[in-house]
Write an enzyme that holds these catalytic residues in place. Structure first.
Site, PDB file in Angstrom:
ATOM      1  N   HIS B  79       0.842  -1.196   0.000  1.00  0.00           N
ATOM      2  CA  HIS B  79       0.000   0.000   0.000  1.00  0.00           C
ATOM      3  C   HIS B  79       0.880   1.250   0.000  1.00  0.00           C
ATOM      4  CE1 HIS B  79      -3.131   2.884   0.861  1.00  0.00           C
ATOM      5  NE2 HIS B  79      -2.490   3.267   1.952  1.00  0.00           N
ATOM      6  N   ASP B 108       7.170  20.593 -27.191  1.00  0.00           N
ATOM      7  CA  ASP B 108       7.317  19.289 -26.518  1.00  0.00           C
ATOM      8  C   ASP B 108       8.344  19.481 -25.407  1.00  0.00           C
ATOM      9  OD1 ASP B 108       7.341  16.545 -25.811  1.00  0.00           O
ATOM     10  OD2 ASP B 108       6.895  15.998 -27.876  1.00  0.00           O
ATOM     11  N   SER B 181      13.542   5.849 -13.872  1.00  0.00           N
ATOM     12  CA  SER B 181      12.461   6.580 -14.519  1.00  0.00           C
ATOM     13  C   SER B 181      12.366   8.009 -13.992  1.00  0.00           C
ATOM     14  CB  SER B 181      11.149   5.825 -14.276  1.00  0.00           C
ATOM     15  OG  SER B 181      10.052   6.651 -14.544  1.00  0.00           O
ATOM     16  N   SER B 182      12.378   8.151 -12.657  1.00  0.00           N
ATOM     17  CA  SER B 182      12.226   9.484 -12.066  1.00  0.00           C
ATOM     18  C   SER B 182      13.386  10.394 -12.426  1.00  0.00           C
ATOM     19  CB  SER B 182      12.141   9.384 -10.543  1.00  0.00           C
ATOM     20  OG  SER B 182      10.967   8.709 -10.188  1.00  0.00           O
ATOM     21  N   HIS B 265      12.596  12.067   3.230  1.00  0.00           N
ATOM     22  CA  HIS B 265      11.897  13.297   3.567  1.00  0.00           C
ATOM     23  C   HIS B 265      11.691  14.234   2.381  1.00  0.00           C
ATOM     24  CE1 HIS B 265       9.493  15.497   6.191  1.00  0.00           C
ATOM     25  NE2 HIS B 265       9.952  16.566   5.587  1.00  0.00           N
ATOM     26  N   GLU B 267      11.259  13.307  -0.406  1.00  0.00           N
ATOM     27  CA  GLU B 267      10.196  12.611  -1.134  1.00  0.00           C
ATOM     28  C   GLU B 267       8.809  13.152  -0.743  1.00  0.00           C
ATOM     29  OE1 GLU B 267      10.174  10.472  -3.550  1.00  0.00           O
ATOM     30  OE2 GLU B 267       8.080   9.832  -3.496  1.00  0.00           O
ATOM     31  N   TYR B 269       8.072  16.134  -0.049  1.00  0.00           N
ATOM     32  CA  TYR B 269       7.844  17.372  -0.796  1.00  0.00           C
ATOM     33  C   TYR B 269       7.706  17.099  -2.286  1.00  0.00           C
ATOM     34  CZ  TYR B 269       8.836  19.047   3.754  1.00  0.00           C
ATOM     35  OH  TYR B 269       8.768  19.227   5.102  1.00  0.00           O
ATOM     36  N   SER B 280      -2.535  26.153  -6.948  1.00  0.00           N
ATOM     37  CA  SER B 280      -2.163  27.541  -7.224  1.00  0.00           C
ATOM     38  C   SER B 280      -2.602  27.984  -8.615  1.00  0.00           C
ATOM     39  CB  SER B 280      -0.646  27.734  -7.085  1.00  0.00           C
ATOM     40  OG  SER B 280      -0.245  27.436  -5.770  1.00  0.00           O
ATOM     41  N   HIS B 314      14.325  13.610  11.568  1.00  0.00           N
ATOM     42  CA  HIS B 314      13.134  13.674  12.434  1.00  0.00           C
ATOM     43  C   HIS B 314      12.278  12.413  12.294  1.00  0.00           C
ATOM     44  CE1 HIS B 314      10.644  16.028   9.202  1.00  0.00           C
ATOM     45  NE2 HIS B 314      10.540  14.751   9.035  1.00  0.00           N
ATOM     46  N   HIS B 315      12.622  11.565  11.311  1.00  0.00           N
ATOM     47  CA  HIS B 315      11.967  10.248  11.245  1.00  0.00           C
ATOM     48  C   HIS B 315      12.640   9.271  12.205  1.00  0.00           C
ATOM     49  CE1 HIS B 315       9.586  11.163   7.610  1.00  0.00           C
ATOM     50  NE2 HIS B 315      10.565  11.996   7.360  1.00  0.00           N
ATOM     51  N   THR B 340       5.557  26.907   4.744  1.00  0.00           N
ATOM     52  CA  THR B 340       4.324  26.183   4.451  1.00  0.00           C
ATOM     53  C   THR B 340       3.120  26.999   4.892  1.00  0.00           C
ATOM     54  OG1 THR B 340       5.603  24.210   4.938  1.00  0.00           O
ATOM     55  CG2 THR B 340       3.253  23.917   4.612  1.00  0.00           C
ATOM     56  N   LYS B 343       2.274  29.742   2.504  1.00  0.00           N
ATOM     57  CA  LYS B 343       1.508  29.288   1.346  1.00  0.00           C
ATOM     58  C   LYS B 343       0.020  29.222   1.676  1.00  0.00           C
ATOM     59  CE  LYS B 343       4.650  26.723  -1.622  1.00  0.00           C
ATOM     60  NZ  LYS B 343       4.363  27.504  -2.824  1.00  0.00           N
TER      61      LYS B 343
END
Lengths: 420, 638
Positions: B79, B108, B181-182, B265, B267, B269, B280, B314-315, B340, B343
């Site tokens: 999951h 393109d 890929s990324s 982390h 990731e 964002y 936006s 912090h994880h 944050t 925003k």
């Protein structure tokens, strides 16, 4: 108009749901809550959390109210004001940068203070406890007291317990929500955690969990903590440090741990230890702490003739069954020559525990018999062999042709149940 | 308006009448690739959702026997892995692909064939990692794959036997494939944004979605190397017996955690900033107002991305890093709350004094503000390490990041889908079904995740497949399960709408929402070549300037009006050939190369058990990869 009805129904449903949640908070009991002041550790955490909730609530209300007011006030409607091309406002933007920053300062200061307080060295005179994680059970050692036990931890109230956290295999995390925060058990490393159960606490039982995912039976890696009065702890410790009370072979000439070592460490109130020591009373568990009694149902597909249990012969169990079943390969029993392996839990005073199998099942003869017969069927991934003759081993995917029949298992159970 | 050749009826959809399977396999058109990403990612989103339904069914009541412990562990691992790598990231990629060239006025992306390669690698990587679940052999070590549980000693063979256990091999190989890929896509988009903007499209005139995407591409190229290193180490441990993480040889398992979270982390964002970009776009359009504080929105996005690299530990507050490290990572984490928060307030200010139209995309965008705020607040709660020690690895954290990822990313992506569906397909999604979807989704989400705050703070650990009654968690779990079922209904309504509206939806024009940016100046769906004539841009909101020059939607003061003739929608469509626009040749070489890459990793998986067969397949894959690359690089693009 169905469209309108839907629009109205949705917020109502949301509010109703929140109210339900809130009302539920007041009605039921929460035996594993983290909101309490049972230790100095959690008193500090709780104070910090209160502050976080306070500011969090303010921010939440400000943002959500601003949002709702905005979308109602400026919804497009006939005759309403036209949109204004506002691109920004430096003063406003600085305001909502600075105010959150100030709030964060108010959170950061006590945070750092609390970090250093709770991670300081444990105070002198703390009771040292080694916690060793195994897939999937807990080993507890009191090196100063010469005690090795499993899945059940006893601590005296009013005295700091300083834990040394280690693991034999993968990562685990030691957590008793009612005592304070968790700390991970890291392979090849020793971690530290300490807290002091409040001196005013009556003798109580608490749940402990493994909080770091550790494989198949992570959910089944639980333990129990009993915070007891110092005298009760003393009685428990004295008994736990002694060799097994039942032995088919003659007891060794000297106890494994000299009694002097036990008494020299703490005791201010000497207690006449009863022969079976102290065990947190079972009837109090049922009456006051039902949440610490395991409820795991025994999976279908395992049968045992319970009538055999009454006739189990502990002597035969100790001599024949314990060896034939291969128990001795993994389990230690204090005072029994050869039973020194540390792979599985130490069984010296197994009958003085309320639970077995990493806190997964209650410790009684019928459950123990089924556990011995086919542990892997009762606990996913368990490395304890399938002992019952003719039992299907779900890991090896074969049927066990060797092993013990029900009568022999009943003998072993009788023996283990004698290990008070 | 460009001088036009005679319109041909066959070119209504703006393409050279290309259809059929081959046209998709060989496409290099960023819009088609974006569409492929969209469909594939939605399919994986449904698979990840199905896994969630099974998880919640098992947890509905205490001691349920719906699935076994082993299956449950595979389900929660998949999951997380599916939603992060196969659903939300590629859904964002769908928008990167479709929108970035349109928003900056390009025909393109910079490397169209590399773009196709990225997609095919994603598809095959996704299949590689997902398929084993059908054989009860899916990854089961958590989406975070912590060592030493992921090392051969604990997941290399089935416990108590010598039978090879491949579950985590699929995960290790699959994530590496997805990383390729990324990374390829990220370099492609950075090059595109830097080099291919239309004349006058300065960086500070770019639409906010393109800006946030730009930031995300940098996060990708900086965050994927650490996890690639981590995964290569782990793969070496598993396949060749090295000892990077093997604890018996004295390894420190925290090495994995640091490498993983240095990726993990940022990731977060990577998952949220594209959604921020989408809302936006949506909020100004339906408020009929320019984005409030555009510059600050850009800077705060960059700031979030930058700070995101300094907070990984912090994880790990519970691993015992010591008081100094805990304090530093705690303070860094709190800092992120500031940009944050800016925003959030700027979005609200964007709507202030506007004329708000409550379309479906607008509702999703507003819901993002409302829900993400909750996730942000609980985030600050566990930025404080002592408090976090009571929260980490409990359902409180599960609640937190679902408010961020479902309440944030998914809400933003749904806003984007409803907003851009008319541009992608030429037809609107049904408004009524959209409203039903929105409200069911909104209620379902809160019913699922809000109670988890309570179960977590009341002591329920994460990743447990079952629990005893009477722990104070029963009600919250039951609520969460019902919420999930509501989300199933919501998603079914959405899927029905999504499929049905392709042919039955109301026809949308080029600019159905009266929006402001370039992508709305061309027909829907856009022609193959996007812009018949590359427009010259004079402001941030060229279409609004065009309608009412006095409105001055660009605050920079020195904006020059965009050339109106560039921005009027074409009245007829033409083939690229007729307009003399060179287009890339369709080619399946990227597809072939991608197959080679995946065959290579497949060989590596087999290598553990059968050296000769594995090596043969591996070398075959390598040969395909190199051959494909050679053929690709030596053939002309257009």
């Amino acid at each position: 108009m169905p469209k309108l009805r839907l629009r109205q129904a949705a917020p109502v449903a949301l509010v109703a749901m929140l109210l339900l949640t809130l009302s539920a908070c007041g009605l039921t009991e929460y035996p594993n809550t983290t909101f309490h002041q049972n230790t100095e550790f959690n008193t500090a955490v709780d104070a910090l959390f209160d502050r976080l909730v306070f500011w969090g609530t303010i921010v939440f209300v400000v943002v959500e109210v601003a949002l709702v007011v905005t979308i109602i006030k400026f919804r497009k409607r006939p005759g309403g004001p036209a949109a204004k091309p506002i691109h920004g406002n430096a003063a406003l933007e600085i305001t909502w940068t600075v105010i959150p920053a100030l709030i964060l300062v108010l959170i950061a200061i006590p945070t750092v203070k609390t970090i250093f307080e709770t991670q300081a060295e444990a105070p002198a005179g703390a009771l040292k406890v080694e916690v060793i994680g195994h897939q999937w059970w807990w080993e507890f050692r009191y090196p100063e007291l010469g005690i090795v036990t499993a899945n059940e931890l006893y601590l005296p109230v009013g005295r700091t317990a300083a834990f040394e956290l280690k693991t034999k295999d993968v990562l685990h995390s030691f957590w008793i929500p009612q005592m304070g925060g968790k700390r991970d058990l890291i392979t090849n490393k020793t971690n530290h955690l300490w807290f002091t159960p409040d001196a005013d606490l009556p003798s109580s039982a608490w749940n402990g969990f493994c909080a770091e995912y550790c494989g198949s039976s992570h959910a089944n890696m639980k333990f129990r903590l009993f915070t007891v009065q110092p005298a009760e702890f003393e009685a428990w410790a004295r008994h736990q440090a002694s060799p097994a009370v039942f032995s088919a072979t003659p007891a060794p000439a000297t106890p494994v741990v000299p009694a002097a070592q036990v008494t020299s460490t703490d005791s201010t109130a000497p207690v006449a230890a009863p022969s079976t020591g102290y065990m947190f009373p079972k009837d109090r568990l049922a009456a006051e702490f039902p949440h610490v009694i395991p409820q795991t149902p025994i999976p279908a597909g395992i049968t045992f003739d319970d009538a055999l249990l009454a006739g189990g012969d502990p002597v035969k169990g100790a001599t024949e069954g314990f060896l034939l079943g291969g128990c001795i390969g993994c389990h230690a029993i204090g005072g029994v020559p050869g039973a020194v392996s540390e792979i599985g839990p130490n069984l010296t005073h197994l009958a003085s525990r309320h639970t077995i199998a990493g806190g997964l099942y209650v410790n009684d003869a019928p459950t123990l018999a089924r556990w011995i017969k086919n542990a892997r069927h009762l606990k996913p991934g368990s490395i304890m062999n399938t002992i019952g003759k003719g039992e299907y081993d779900p890991i090896l995917k074969t049927t066990n042709t060797m092993g013990l029949d029900d009568r022999q298992i009943a003998d072993v159970v009788a023996y283990l149940m004698a290990l008070k | 308006m460009a001088t036009l050749a005679t319109p041909t009826p066959a070119a209504v959809a703006g393409s050279d009448a290309k259809s059929g399977l081959w046209s998709w396999l060989a496409t290099t058109d960023h819009k088609r690739i974006g569409t492929l990403y969209l469909w594939t990612a939605l399919a994986f989103f449904l698979i990840g959702g199905l896994e969630a339904v099974m998880i919640r069914t098992q947890l509905a009541r205490p001691n349920m026997g719906f699935v076994s412990a082993e299956t449950y562990n595979q389900l929660f691992t998949m999951h997380g892995t599916t939603m992060v790598f196969l659903a939300v990231m590629p859904l964002s990629a769908a928008f990167f692909n479709f929108l970035i060239p349109l928003q900056i006025g390009a025909r393109d992306v910079a490397f169209p064939r590399l773009n196709a390669f990225s997609y095919w690698v994603y598809l095959f990587g996704g299949i590689l990692i997902t398929l084993p679940i059908l054989f009860q052999a899916a990854p089961d070590g958590g989406w975070f794959g912590y060592a030493p549980l992921s090392t051969p000693a604990y997941s290399g063979v089935a416990p108590g036997s010598s039978e090879l256990k491949m579950n985590m091999d699929f995960w290790v190989a699959g994530l590496q494939v997805l990383g390729v890929s990324s990374l390829a896509a990220a370099f492609n988009f950075i090059t595109t944004i830097i080099n291919m903007r239309a004349p006058g499209m300065t960086l500070m005139r770019m639409p906010m979605f393109t800006w946030m995407s730009f930031v995300v591409q940098f996060l990708l190229i900086l965050a994927f190397p650490p996890i690639t290193v981590a995964l290569v180490f782990l793969m070496m441990d598993r396949v060749f017996g090295t000892t990077f993480y093997q604890v018996a040889a004295g390894a420190d398992p925290l090495l994995w955690q640091h490498l993983f979270w240095v990726f993990g982390h940022p990731e977060v964002y990577i998952l949220i900033l594209p959604a921020f970009g989408l809302v936006s776009e949506v909020l100004p359009t339906f408020s009929k107002k320019p984005l409030f504080g555009y510059n600050v929105m850009v800077y705060s996005g960059i700031m979030i991305g930058f700070l995101g690299f300094g907070v990984w530990a912090h994880h790990m507050f519970s691993v015992g890093m010591g008081a100094v490290a805990d304090s530093i990572f705690s303070l860094m984490t709190m800092l992120i709350a500031i940009p944050t928060g800016v925003k959030i307030f700027n979005w609200i200010a964007t709507m202030w004094s506007g004329e708000i139209r409550f379309t479906v995309p607008m509702k999703f965008a507003i819901a993002l503000i409302a829900m993400f705020t909750i996730g942000g607040i609980s985030g600050v709660m566990h930025s404080s390490p002592p408090a976090d020690l009571q929260q980490t690895d409990t359902y409180f954290v599960v609640a937190h990041f679902h408010y961020v990822l479902f309440g944030g990313s998914i809400m933003g992506i749904f806003a984007g889908i409803y907003f851009y569906y008319p541009k992608i397909t030429g037809r609107f999604l049904d408004e009524r079904l959209g409203n039903v979807h929105f409200w069911l989704n909104f209620i379902g989400m809160n019913l699922t995740f809000f109670p988890m705050h309570f179960s977590g703070l009341l002591g329920m650990p994460r990743r447990i497949y079952t629990y005893d009654a009477g722990q104070g968690w029963d009600l919250f779990n039951l609520m969460a399960t019902y919420g999930t079922y509501l989300l199933v209904v919501a998603t079914a309504v959405f899927v029905w709408n999504f499929v049905r509206s392709r042919t039955r939806g109301a026809v949308a024009g080029g600019d159905p929402w009266q929006a402001a940016t370039l992508e709305w100046s061309i027909p829907s769906p856009p022609p193959e070549y996007n812009f018949a004539k590359i427009p010259t841009i004079g402001s941030r909101y060229p279409l609004w300037d065009l309608k009412d020059p006095s409105w001055n939607a660009d605050p920079s003061g020195h904006a020059v009006p965009s050339d109106p003739s560039d921005l009027q929608e074409e009245t007829a469509s033409h083939t690229a050939k007729a307009l003399g626009i060179p287009m890339p040749y369709p080619t399946a070489k990227p597809l072939f190369t991608a197959i080679g890459l995946v065959v290579m990793f497949g060989g590596l998986l087999l290598f553990r058990d059968h050296h000769a067969v594995g090596l043969t397949i591996l070398l075959t894959g390598a040969a395909m990869l190199i051959g494909g690359l050679y053929a690709w690089l030596t053939s002309p693009l257009e």
